[in-house]
Design a protein around this motif. Structure first.
Motif, PDB file in Angstrom:
ATOM      1  N   THR A   1      49.952 -18.961  -9.671  1.00 22.32           N
ATOM      2  CA  THR A   1      51.032 -19.956  -9.745  1.00 22.32           C
ATOM      3  C   THR A   1      52.247 -19.545  -8.902  1.00 22.32           C
ATOM      4  O   THR A   1      53.037 -20.405  -8.514  1.00 22.32           O
ATOM      5  CB  THR A   1      51.473 -20.162 -11.199  1.00 22.32           C
ATOM      6  OG1 THR A   1      51.906 -18.897 -11.739  1.00 22.32           O
ATOM      7  CG2 THR A   1      50.323 -20.698 -12.045  1.00 22.32           C
ATOM      8  N   ARG A   2      52.450 -18.254  -8.656  1.00 20.03           N
ATOM      9  CA  ARG A   2      53.539 -17.771  -7.782  1.00 20.03           C
ATOM     10  C   ARG A   2      52.998 -16.634  -6.936  1.00 20.03           C
ATOM     11  O   ARG A   2      52.171 -15.837  -7.389  1.00 20.03           O
ATOM     12  CB  ARG A   2      54.728 -17.261  -8.613  1.00 20.03           C
ATOM     13  CG  ARG A   2      55.499 -18.346  -9.333  1.00 20.03           C
ATOM     14  CD  ARG A   2      56.183 -19.309  -8.331  1.00 20.03           C
ATOM     15  NE  ARG A   2      57.032 -18.615  -7.389  1.00 20.03           N
ATOM     16  CZ  ARG A   2      58.312 -18.317  -7.634  1.00 20.03           C
ATOM     17  NH1 ARG A   2      58.853 -18.662  -8.779  1.00 20.03           N
ATOM     18  NH2 ARG A   2      59.027 -17.696  -6.733  1.00 20.03           N
ATOM     19  N   TRP A   3      53.501 -16.574  -5.683  1.00 21.32           N
ATOM     20  CA  TRP A   3      52.977 -15.593  -4.711  1.00 21.32           C
ATOM     21  C   TRP A   3      54.150 -15.199  -3.805  1.00 21.32           C
ATOM     22  O   TRP A   3      54.607 -15.992  -2.992  1.00 21.32           O
ATOM     23  CB  TRP A   3      51.847 -16.267  -3.924  1.00 21.32           C
ATOM     24  CG  TRP A   3      51.076 -15.392  -2.972  1.00 21.32           C
ATOM     25  CD1 TRP A   3      51.356 -15.207  -1.659  1.00 21.32           C
ATOM     26  CD2 TRP A   3      49.907 -14.637  -3.249  1.00 21.32           C
ATOM     27  NE1 TRP A   3      50.430 -14.384  -1.077  1.00 21.32           N
ATOM     28  CE2 TRP A   3      49.503 -14.011  -2.051  1.00 21.32           C
ATOM     29  CE3 TRP A   3      49.125 -14.421  -4.385  1.00 21.32           C
ATOM     30  CZ2 TRP A   3      48.383 -13.202  -1.947  1.00 21.32           C
ATOM     31  CZ3 TRP A   3      48.012 -13.601  -4.287  1.00 21.32           C
ATOM     32  CH2 TRP A   3      47.651 -12.993  -3.088  1.00 21.32           C
ATOM     33  N   ASN A   4      54.701 -13.994  -3.995  1.00 14.77           N
ATOM     34  CA  ASN A   4      55.924 -13.647  -3.251  1.00 14.77           C
ATOM     35  C   ASN A   4      55.611 -13.185  -1.828  1.00 14.77           C
ATOM     36  O   ASN A   4      54.442 -13.081  -1.416  1.00 14.77           O
ATOM     37  CB  ASN A   4      56.725 -12.584  -4.008  1.00 14.77           C
ATOM     38  CG  ASN A   4      56.126 -11.193  -3.854  1.00 14.77           C
ATOM     39  OD1 ASN A   4      54.915 -11.060  -3.693  1.00 14.77           O
ATOM     40  ND2 ASN A   4      56.964 -10.169  -3.912  1.00 14.77           N
ATOM     41  N   THR A   5      56.692 -12.892  -1.100  1.00 17.78           N
ATOM     42  CA  THR A   5      56.551 -12.464   0.298  1.00 17.78           C
ATOM     43  C   THR A   5      55.782 -11.157   0.398  1.00 17.78           C
ATOM     44  O   THR A   5      55.003 -10.944   1.338  1.00 17.78           O
ATOM     45  CB  THR A   5      57.942 -12.305   0.940  1.00 17.78           C
ATOM     46  OG1 THR A   5      58.664 -13.525   0.797  1.00 17.78           O
ATOM     47  CG2 THR A   5      57.833 -11.947   2.418  1.00 17.78           C
TER      48      THR A   5
ATOM     49  N   ARG B   1      48.938 -16.808   2.705  1.00 19.32           N
ATOM     50  CA  ARG B   1      50.224 -17.459   2.481  1.00 19.32           C
ATOM     51  C   ARG B   1      50.226 -18.073   1.086  1.00 19.32           C
ATOM     52  O   ARG B   1      49.181 -18.333   0.483  1.00 19.32           O
ATOM     53  CB  ARG B   1      50.493 -18.529   3.528  1.00 19.32           C
ATOM     54  CG  ARG B   1      50.551 -18.011   4.966  1.00 19.32           C
ATOM     55  CD  ARG B   1      51.104 -19.124   5.884  1.00 19.32           C
ATOM     56  NE  ARG B   1      50.397 -20.385   5.675  1.00 19.32           N
ATOM     57  CZ  ARG B   1      49.265 -20.725   6.307  1.00 19.32           C
ATOM     58  NH1 ARG B   1      48.699 -19.860   7.167  1.00 19.32           N
ATOM     59  NH2 ARG B   1      48.691 -21.897   6.083  1.00 19.32           N
ATOM     60  N   GLU B   2      51.423 -18.355   0.598  1.00 19.45           N
ATOM     61  CA  GLU B   2      51.536 -18.909  -0.756  1.00 19.45           C
ATOM     62  C   GLU B   2      50.841 -20.265  -0.850  1.00 19.45           C
ATOM     63  O   GLU B   2      50.165 -20.562  -1.846  1.00 19.45           O
ATOM     64  CB  GLU B   2      53.016 -19.031  -1.158  1.00 19.45           C
ATOM     65  CG  GLU B   2      53.198 -19.461  -2.609  1.00 19.45           C
ATOM     66  CD  GLU B   2      54.655 -19.514  -3.031  1.00 19.45           C
ATOM     67  OE1 GLU B   2      54.925 -19.384  -4.236  1.00 19.45           O
ATOM     68  OE2 GLU B   2      55.531 -19.706  -2.158  1.00 19.45           O
ATOM     69  N   ASP B   3      50.990 -21.113   0.199  1.00 21.45           N
ATOM     70  CA  ASP B   3      50.376 -22.443   0.131  1.00 21.45           C
ATOM     71  C   ASP B   3      48.846 -22.359   0.191  1.00 21.45           C
ATOM     72  O   ASP B   3      48.145 -23.281  -0.209  1.00 21.45           O
ATOM     73  CB  ASP B   3      50.904 -23.331   1.250  1.00 21.45           C
ATOM     74  CG  ASP B   3      50.658 -22.734   2.625  1.00 21.45           C
ATOM     75  OD1 ASP B   3      50.257 -21.547   2.703  1.00 21.45           O
ATOM     76  OD2 ASP B   3      50.875 -23.432   3.626  1.00 21.45           O
ATOM     77  N   GLU B   4      48.325 -21.211   0.697  1.00 19.96           N
ATOM     78  CA  GLU B   4      46.880 -21.044   0.744  1.00 19.96           C
ATOM     79  C   GLU B   4      46.300 -20.577  -0.598  1.00 19.96           C
ATOM     80  O   GLU B   4      45.168 -20.909  -0.942  1.00 19.96           O
ATOM     81  CB  GLU B   4      46.496 -20.010   1.811  1.00 19.96           C
ATOM     82  CG  GLU B   4      46.788 -20.445   3.236  1.00 19.96           C
ATOM     83  CD  GLU B   4      46.446 -19.366   4.240  1.00 19.96           C
ATOM     84  OE1 GLU B   4      45.943 -19.697   5.325  1.00 19.96           O
ATOM     85  OE2 GLU B   4      46.677 -18.170   3.929  1.00 19.96           O
ATOM     86  N   ILE B   5      47.079 -19.815  -1.337  1.00 14.54           N
ATOM     87  CA  ILE B   5      46.539 -19.143  -2.510  1.00 14.54           C
ATOM     88  C   ILE B   5      46.868 -19.838  -3.815  1.00 14.54           C
ATOM     89  O   ILE B   5      46.203 -19.603  -4.838  1.00 14.54           O
ATOM     90  CB  ILE B   5      47.032 -17.677  -2.535  1.00 14.54           C
ATOM     91  CG1 ILE B   5      46.136 -16.809  -3.433  1.00 14.54           C
ATOM     92  CG2 ILE B   5      48.478 -17.612  -2.970  1.00 14.54           C
ATOM     93  CD1 ILE B   5      44.779 -16.579  -2.871  1.00 14.54           C
ATOM     94  N   LEU B   6      47.914 -20.697  -3.828  1.00 16.24           N
ATOM     95  CA  LEU B   6      48.313 -21.344  -5.079  1.00 16.24           C
ATOM     96  C   LEU B   6      47.132 -22.154  -5.639  1.00 16.24           C
ATOM     97  O   LEU B   6      46.488 -22.924  -4.928  1.00 16.24           O
ATOM     98  CB  LEU B   6      49.522 -22.256  -4.862  1.00 16.24           C
ATOM     99  CG  LEU B   6      50.866 -21.558  -4.621  1.00 16.24           C
ATOM    100  CD1 LEU B   6      51.974 -22.585  -4.428  1.00 16.24           C
ATOM    101  CD2 LEU B   6      51.213 -20.623  -5.771  1.00 16.24           C
ATOM    102  N   GLY B   7      46.882 -21.940  -6.934  1.00 16.39           N
ATOM    103  CA  GLY B   7      45.796 -22.644  -7.611  1.00 16.39           C
ATOM    104  C   GLY B   7      44.452 -21.940  -7.513  1.00 16.39           C
ATOM    105  O   GLY B   7      43.502 -22.312  -8.213  1.00 16.39           O
ATOM    106  N   GLU B   8      44.346 -20.924  -6.664  1.00 16.62           N
ATOM    107  CA  GLU B   8      43.099 -20.187  -6.512  1.00 16.62           C
ATOM    108  C   GLU B   8      43.022 -19.081  -7.563  1.00 16.62           C
ATOM    109  O   GLU B   8      44.054 -18.558  -8.013  1.00 16.62           O
ATOM    110  CB  GLU B   8      43.007 -19.573  -5.112  1.00 16.62           C
ATOM    111  CG  GLU B   8      42.943 -20.593  -3.990  1.00 16.62           C
ATOM    112  CD  GLU B   8      41.663 -21.409  -4.030  1.00 16.62           C
ATOM    113  OE1 GLU B   8      40.624 -20.867  -4.505  1.00 16.62           O
ATOM    114  OE2 GLU B   8      41.701 -22.572  -3.604  1.00 16.62           O
ATOM    115  N   PRO B   9      41.822 -18.668  -7.974  1.00 17.29           N
ATOM    116  CA  PRO B   9      41.683 -17.564  -8.933  1.00 17.29           C
ATOM    117  C   PRO B   9      42.133 -16.254  -8.291  1.00 17.29           C
ATOM    118  O   PRO B   9      41.797 -15.954  -7.143  1.00 17.29           O
ATOM    119  CB  PRO B   9      40.197 -17.552  -9.264  1.00 17.29           C
ATOM    120  CG  PRO B   9      39.533 -18.248  -8.125  1.00 17.29           C
ATOM    121  CD  PRO B   9      40.501 -19.275  -7.621  1.00 17.29           C
ATOM    122  N   ALA B  10      42.912 -15.475  -9.026  1.00 15.47           N
ATOM    123  CA  ALA B  10      43.459 -14.225  -8.492  1.00 15.47           C
ATOM    124  C   ALA B  10      42.395 -13.165  -8.315  1.00 15.47           C
ATOM    125  O   ALA B  10      42.632 -12.161  -7.630  1.00 15.47           O
ATOM    126  CB  ALA B  10      44.562 -13.708  -9.417  1.00 15.47           C
TER     127      ALA B  10
END
Length: 744
Positions: free
Chosen positions: A183-187, A196-205
């Motif tokens: 849900t959050r992905w910092n620099t 990038r954050e827009d690539e990973i949001l919603g994906e399983p960690a």
């Protein structure tokens, strides 16, 4: 408090405008304003003016009003002793009625005021209901302001959190929901993992875990452990976007809301690949070091701070005087230290193990063999290693430096003897390194020449710069010749500048030290201050010359007196008596000049010495007066002889030859023109009358007339019937000058 259209701001500006209008309508006022604290003064932030009223007031007028402690009602501003001169009531358009309510928080902090104004005075003021409503309205405005400030604080805190997360580029900070989706992905996460954050949001960690860990259910195990224990730590391999593996340490924690309900997870991870590689390299280096140390005379210690085990190699055992199989601990180490070193060495070890320091350890201490009793000097170096903020290992080496310490001690004792010897002499001792041009001085260079320690230069250039310009080239040439030649000794006399700018006469002696090839590498020498000796020698030379001069002059004068006294003498006894008296007068004048070192004599003493014989019976018969000026040596001798002749003649033929006569001797200095002049008068009265001037002029008369004939002086003898008058006149500077061949 600036206004904005921020959607997070739940209190729009219109709310304050409505509050101002409500206050004006409630109290039937023409004008209402809300003034809040600005940078330095109140500022109008909301105001209302009734549209049907033609009276207008500048908003700044309210901002200049003071904040009252409570509700303030002024029925007529023009009659108020405090506010009648304020800008509220100033001019034809000024307000007449004024009311103000402070805007204060529950803690008593003043935020501003709510003020009401009207062009007409109101003697009745405000009703109780209006006053109560104004107080309530003020509280509502304060509530609005606090809500607005809370919203601003929330926005500031939110922005701060965003900046913190964005600035933590060394850490990957990942927020996940309960299902493990990002849900959050910092620099920092973007930098470490590559997504990038827009690539990973919603994906399983769990995509950042290796396939082996995913297959083993490691992501799910971490979340379960975090829910159970509140945190879950791990250190393992992870994957980047490109499939590259890296070693990372991380920690997962549950995210909970205000009610304590778990909303998701937070994972903080840091790339430790470099550290792992460094650790591996360290172990490799340690292995290599052991092999290298085995071939040297260095001992190794290894202190495991987790288990408390201390390990020594055979060399360290020997340095502490123990057999290799003896059980040891840190207490054994402390027991083997010299009693004077034990406390501070223990503190040095503790400082090295302090995580706040750099972990280094480099000291020298003494040991006393626990079984052999031998005292040794050891040089110890070590390094502490830390993990998770605590020391885990302390390793290092020790080396026996007993022989070198003894050599250093011998050198220090030698240098101390040299220092004491240098302090015991008044000579300025110098040590010049010719390779580096570094010049060392002892303390005498300060005491002899007046320089402070900081002012003494550490180079040969400083020494050369202080040699007198007339001597410098000669001295530099001679010392260069000594350095470049084959001689070992160098001596030179020159002048050296002191701190006050004067010059000292110096005898400088140096010894040249050469290397095996004969090249000069060092010079050691001493500067002897001969200023006083030179001055004494010069003074002695001057005294000798002056004595020769005085003896010749005195003998010449005695010869002249003898020649003139005996020339034409008819009675030898009378001539002998006259000659003896003249010599006595000359001797007295010499005594006076000797007391003054033949520089200058007071005229009073010269007169007293010349006339003392004639004034012994009755001093009143020779009356003396005049300033006690100083006479030069020649003038003093001439005056003494002249006065002696005048007194002798007066005793034989003049005023002192009977019982009633007397002599009046006066002198003075007249300051006229460019140069002052000296006048002296010898006047006889009461003696036998002089019927006519003498026809024969003897040596005494010629001596008197010639006494001051030099240096533009003049002597005049007048034989008046009442008695002899002798007048002497000369430039005052002439009778004070020193007539010396040496001075010339």
């Amino acid at each position: 408090m600036p206004w904005s259209d921020d959607p997070l701001n739940k209190v729009p500006k219109q709310s304050f405008d409505d509050a101002a209008r409500l206050a004006a309508e409630l109290c039937r006022m023409a004008y209402a304003a809300i003034c809040l604290h600005g940078a330095e003064r109140l500022q109008v932030h909301a105001c209302y003016s009734s549209s049907e009223d033609s009276w207008q007031l500048q908003p700044v007028a309210c901002a200049e009003a003071p904040i009252p402690e409570g509700l303030l009602v002024v029925p007529d501003l023009r009659h108020d002793p405090v506010l009648r001169h304020s800008c509220l009531a100033r001019g034809e358009g000024g307000a007449r009625f004024y009311a103000a309510v402070p805007l204060k928080t529950a803690q008593g902090d003043a935020l501003g005021i709510l003020c009401l104004l009207d062009p007409a005075p109101r003697p009745e003021g405000l009703s109780m209901a209006q006053q109560e409503c104004l107080d309530g309205l003020a509280r509502q405005i304060v509530t609005l302001l606090e809500l607005r400030r809370a919203g601003q604080q929330y926005r500031d805190q939110k922005m701060l959190h965003e900046r913190i997360l964005g600035s933590a580029t060394d850490y990957a900070i990942i927020a996940m929901d309960l299902n493990g989706r990002v849900t959050r992905w910092n620099t920092g996460a973007e930098r470490i993992f590559g997504w990038r954050e827009d690539e990973i949001l919603g994906e399983p960690a769990h995509i950042v875990f290796t396939p082996e860990d995913r297959a083993a259910g490691r992501p799910e195990a971490e979340m379960a452990l975090a829910l159970r224990d509140g945190r879950a730590s791990d250190e393992r391999w992870h994957l980047r976007k490109g499939g590259e593996c890296f070693w990372a340490s991380g920690e997962m924690m549950p995210l909970k809301d205000e009610r304590g309900t778990t909303q998701g997870f937070l994972k903080i991870l840091r790339d430790r690949t470099r550290q792992r590689a460094d650790d591996a390299a360290l172990h490799k280096v340690q292995d290599q070091l052991r092999l290298a140390i085995a071939a040297t005379d260095i001992g190794i210690f290894d202190y495991d701070l987790i288990t408390g085990n201390l390990g020594w190699d055979a060399r360290v055992y020997a340095l502490f005087g123990l057999p290799p199989d003896t059980p040891i601990s840190y207490d054994t180490f402390l027991a083997g230290l010299h009693p004077d070193d034990r406390a501070w060495v223990d503190q040095a070890v503790k400082a090295a193990l302090d995580p706040a320091g750099d972990g280094t350890y480099d000291i020298v201490y003494r040991t006393v063999g626990l079984t052999d009793g031998v005292e040794r000097w050891l040089s110890a170096k070590g390094q502490a290693f830390f993990m998770e903020g605590r020391p885990v290992r302390f390793i290092g080496s020790v080396r026996d430096i007993t022989e070198s310490r003894r050599a250093e001690q011998t050198l220090r004792e030698t240098e101390e003897r040299y220092r004491l010897a240098a302090r015991a002499t008044n000579d300025a001792i110098w040590d010049w390194d010719l390779q580096t041009d570094h010049l060392r001085w002892n303390e005498a260079v300060q005491t002899l020449f007046g320089y402070t320690a900081d002012a003494v230069g550490p180079s040969g250039a400083w020494w050369k710069a202080h040699i007198h310009p007339d001597d410098c080239e000669r001295v530099k040439a001679s010392i260069r010749e000594a350095i470049e030649g084959s001689t070992e000794n160098w001596t030179e006399e020159y002048r050296f500048r002191r701190a006050d700018g004067s010059y000292a006469s110096i005898l400088d002696r140096g010894y040249v030290l050469r290397d095996e090839a004969g090249k000069a590498v060092r010079m050691i020498g001493a500067m002897l201050d001969m200023t006083e000796r030179k001055r004494a020698e010069e003074h002695q030379r001057l005294l000798t010359g002056e004595l020769q001069h005085r003896i010749k002059n005195t003998l010449a004068m005695v010869q002249a007196i003898a020649s003139q006294t005996l020339r034409g003498a008819t009675d030898l006894d009378e001539a002998r008596e006259a000659f003896a008296a003249r010599l006595i007068s000359l001797g007295r004048a010499h005594d006076i000049l000797t007391q003054a070192s033949w520089t200058a004599a007071p005229i009073g003493e010269v007169v007293e010495g010349a006339l003392s014989v004639h004034r012994q019976t009755d001093a009143s018969r020779i009356r003396v007066s005049g300033p006690n000026v100083l006479l030069g040596a020649k003038s003093a001798l001439s005056l003494a002889l002249a006065l002696h002749e005048l007194a002798t003649n007066a005793a034989k033929y003049g005023a002192l030859s009977n019982a009633d006569g007397f002599v009046d001797l006066r002198w003075h200095v007249i300051h006229e023109g460019e140069q002052p002049r000296f006048y002296l008068t010898w006047s006889e009265q009461g003696g036998p009358p002089i019927l006519c001037p003498p026809t024969h002029r003897g040596f005494g008369s010629r001596l008197i007339e010639r006494s001051f004939a030099v240096d533009a002086g003049e002597v005049k003898l007048t034989y008046a019937p009442t008695g002899l008058v002798c007048r002497l006149e000369a430039p005052f500077s002439a009778i004070q000058e020193q007539h010396s061949e040496l001075a010339a």
